[in-house]
Design a protein around this motif. Sequence first.
Motif, PDB file in Angstrom:
ATOM      1  N   GLY A  85      10.895  15.953  -6.756  1.00  0.00           N
ATOM      2  CA  GLY A  85      10.415  15.056  -7.795  1.00  0.00           C
ATOM      3  C   GLY A  85       9.616  13.858  -7.331  1.00  0.00           C
ATOM      4  O   GLY A  85       8.707  13.959  -6.514  1.00  0.00           O
ATOM      5  N   ARG A  86       9.966  12.702  -7.881  1.00  0.00           N
ATOM      6  CA  ARG A  86       9.201  11.473  -7.651  1.00  0.00           C
ATOM      7  C   ARG A  86       9.114  11.035  -6.191  1.00  0.00           C
ATOM      8  O   ARG A  86       8.055  10.579  -5.769  1.00  0.00           O
ATOM      9  N   PRO A  87      10.173  11.148  -5.407  1.00  0.00           N
ATOM     10  CA  PRO A  87      10.024  10.750  -3.997  1.00  0.00           C
ATOM     11  C   PRO A  87       8.950  11.560  -3.271  1.00  0.00           C
ATOM     12  O   PRO A  87       8.142  11.013  -2.520  1.00  0.00           O
ATOM     13  N   ALA A  88       8.930  12.853  -3.507  1.00  0.00           N
ATOM     14  CA  ALA A  88       7.900  13.690  -2.876  1.00  0.00           C
ATOM     15  C   ALA A  88       6.531  13.334  -3.427  1.00  0.00           C
ATOM     16  O   ALA A  88       5.544  13.288  -2.682  1.00  0.00           O
ATOM     17  N   GLY A  89       6.454  13.077  -4.729  1.00  0.00           N
ATOM     18  CA  GLY A  89       5.186  12.672  -5.334  1.00  0.00           C
ATOM     19  C   GLY A  89       4.670  11.380  -4.727  1.00  0.00           C
ATOM     20  O   GLY A  89       3.478  11.240  -4.448  1.00  0.00           O
ATOM     21  N   GLY A  90       5.559  10.436  -4.512  1.00  0.00           N
ATOM     22  CA  GLY A  90       5.165   9.177  -3.895  1.00  0.00           C
ATOM     23  C   GLY A  90       4.642   9.360  -2.483  1.00  0.00           C
ATOM     24  O   GLY A  90       3.666   8.724  -2.079  1.00  0.00           O
ATOM     25  N   LEU A  91       5.282  10.247  -1.734  1.00  0.00           N
ATOM     26  CA  LEU A  91       4.818  10.509  -0.370  1.00  0.00           C
ATOM     27  C   LEU A  91       3.450  11.191  -0.366  1.00  0.00           C
ATOM     28  O   LEU A  91       2.603  10.888   0.477  1.00  0.00           O
ATOM     29  N   PHE A  92       3.231  12.099  -1.308  1.00  0.00           N
ATOM     30  CA  PHE A  92       1.923  12.731  -1.408  1.00  0.00           C
ATOM     31  C   PHE A  92       0.853  11.708  -1.788  1.00  0.00           C
ATOM     32  O   PHE A  92      -0.276  11.767  -1.300  1.00  0.00           O
ATOM     33  N   LEU A  93       1.194  10.765  -2.679  1.00  0.00           N
ATOM     34  CA  LEU A  93       0.224   9.727  -3.046  1.00  0.00           C
ATOM     35  C   LEU A  93      -0.058   8.802  -1.863  1.00  0.00           C
ATOM     36  O   LEU A  93      -1.194   8.360  -1.676  1.00  0.00           O
ATOM     37  N   LEU A  94       0.947   8.530  -1.054  1.00  0.00           N
ATOM     38  CA  LEU A  94       0.745   7.741   0.161  1.00  0.00           C
ATOM     39  C   LEU A  94      -0.147   8.495   1.142  1.00  0.00           C
ATOM     40  O   LEU A  94      -1.057   7.904   1.749  1.00  0.00           O
ATOM     41  N   LEU A  95       0.074   9.783   1.284  1.00  0.00           N
ATOM     42  CA  LEU A  95      -0.787  10.612   2.123  1.00  0.00           C
ATOM     43  C   LEU A  95      -2.218  10.604   1.611  1.00  0.00           C
ATOM     44  O   LEU A  95      -3.175  10.513   2.384  1.00  0.00           O
ATOM     45  N   SER A  96      -2.381  10.664   0.312  1.00  0.00           N
ATOM     46  CA  SER A  96      -3.713  10.633  -0.290  1.00  0.00           C
ATOM     47  C   SER A  96      -4.434   9.326   0.052  1.00  0.00           C
ATOM     48  O   SER A  96      -5.622   9.330   0.390  1.00  0.00           O
ATOM     49  N   ALA A  97      -3.715   8.220  -0.036  1.00  0.00           N
ATOM     50  CA  ALA A  97      -4.319   6.928   0.297  1.00  0.00           C
ATOM     51  C   ALA A  97      -4.710   6.868   1.777  1.00  0.00           C
ATOM     52  O   ALA A  97      -5.775   6.353   2.129  1.00  0.00           O
ATOM     53  N   ALA A  98      -3.861   7.410   2.644  1.00  0.00           N
ATOM     54  CA  ALA A  98      -4.167   7.408   4.076  1.00  0.00           C
ATOM     55  C   ALA A  98      -5.388   8.274   4.375  1.00  0.00           C
ATOM     56  O   ALA A  98      -6.251   7.904   5.187  1.00  0.00           O
ATOM     57  N   LEU A  99      -5.485   9.427   3.722  1.00  0.00           N
ATOM     58  CA  LEU A  99      -6.646  10.291   3.924  1.00  0.00           C
ATOM     59  C   LEU A  99      -7.915   9.628   3.392  1.00  0.00           C
ATOM     60  O   LEU A  99      -8.984   9.743   3.995  1.00  0.00           O
ATOM     61  N   GLY A 100      -7.798   8.924   2.278  1.00  0.00           N
ATOM     62  CA  GLY A 100      -8.954   8.206   1.741  1.00  0.00           C
ATOM     63  C   GLY A 100      -9.414   7.106   2.677  1.00  0.00           C
ATOM     64  O   GLY A 100     -10.624   6.918   2.895  1.00  0.00           O
ATOM     65  N   ALA A 101      -8.474   6.376   3.245  1.00  0.00           N
ATOM     66  CA  ALA A 101      -8.835   5.334   4.204  1.00  0.00           C
ATOM     67  C   ALA A 101      -9.462   5.943   5.454  1.00  0.00           C
ATOM     68  O   ALA A 101     -10.448   5.416   5.987  1.00  0.00           O
ATOM     69  N   GLY A 102      -8.901   7.053   5.910  1.00  0.00           N
ATOM     70  CA  GLY A 102      -9.472   7.725   7.071  1.00  0.00           C
ATOM     71  C   GLY A 102     -10.884   8.213   6.807  1.00  0.00           C
ATOM     72  O   GLY A 102     -11.767   8.102   7.664  1.00  0.00           O
ATOM     73  N   ALA A 103     -11.125   8.742   5.612  1.00  0.00           N
ATOM     74  CA  ALA A 103     -12.462   9.201   5.256  1.00  0.00           C
ATOM     75  C   ALA A 103     -13.445   8.042   5.197  1.00  0.00           C
ATOM     76  O   ALA A 103     -14.580   8.145   5.673  1.00  0.00           O
ATOM     77  N   ALA A 104     -12.998   6.925   4.644  1.00  0.00           N
ATOM     78  CA  ALA A 104     -13.878   5.747   4.579  1.00  0.00           C
ATOM     79  C   ALA A 104     -14.237   5.275   5.982  1.00  0.00           C
ATOM     80  O   ALA A 104     -15.398   4.962   6.267  1.00  0.00           O
ATOM     81  N   GLY A 105     -13.245   5.214   6.863  1.00  0.00           N
ATOM     82  CA  GLY A 105     -13.515   4.819   8.241  1.00  0.00           C
ATOM     83  C   GLY A 105     -14.385   5.818   8.967  1.00  0.00           C
ATOM     84  O   GLY A 105     -15.246   5.446   9.771  1.00  0.00           O
ATOM     85  N   TRP A 106     -14.188   7.090   8.676  1.00  0.00           N
ATOM     86  CA  TRP A 106     -14.976   8.137   9.322  1.00  0.00           C
ATOM     87  C   TRP A 106     -16.442   8.031   8.938  1.00  0.00           C
ATOM     88  O   TRP A 106     -17.322   8.081   9.785  1.00  0.00           O
ATOM     89  N   PHE A 107     -16.714   7.883   7.646  1.00  0.00           N
ATOM     90  CA  PHE A 107     -18.097   7.821   7.194  1.00  0.00           C
ATOM     91  C   PHE A 107     -18.785   6.519   7.604  1.00  0.00           C
ATOM     92  O   PHE A 107     -20.003   6.473   7.727  1.00  0.00           O
ATOM     93  N   ARG A 108     -17.997   5.460   7.822  1.00  0.00           N
ATOM     94  CA  ARG A 108     -18.569   4.184   8.281  1.00  0.00           C
ATOM     95  C   ARG A 108     -18.632   4.101   9.795  1.00  0.00           C
ATOM     96  O   ARG A 108     -19.019   3.070  10.344  1.00  0.00           O
TER      97      ARG A 108
END
Length: 76
Positions: free
Chosen positions: A47-70
């Motif tokens: 449930g929600r704990p796993a969902g929260g971890l996936f959303l945290l992973l999503s944010a980390a991947l987004g930050a990594g992508a931003a750093g990668w493209f910059r």
Amino acid sequence: MTGVGIFLLFGMVMAGLAGTTLAWPGTPLDAMWRLNPDAYRQLAPLGRPAGGLFLLLSAALGAGAAGWFRRRAWGW
């Protein structure tokens, strides 16, 4: 090199969708689990704990992508 950034963005979107559907079940987005019903049967009880971890992973991947493209060292 652009392929890695695109892969990070794709992972961000997929982790965000998975996190959203696990944290808030019953939305129209639940239809995406028809692609992999076994994974949903295993993740849904978490449930929600796993969902929260996936959303945290999503944010980390987004930050990594931003750093990668910059072309930042921390994006590597």
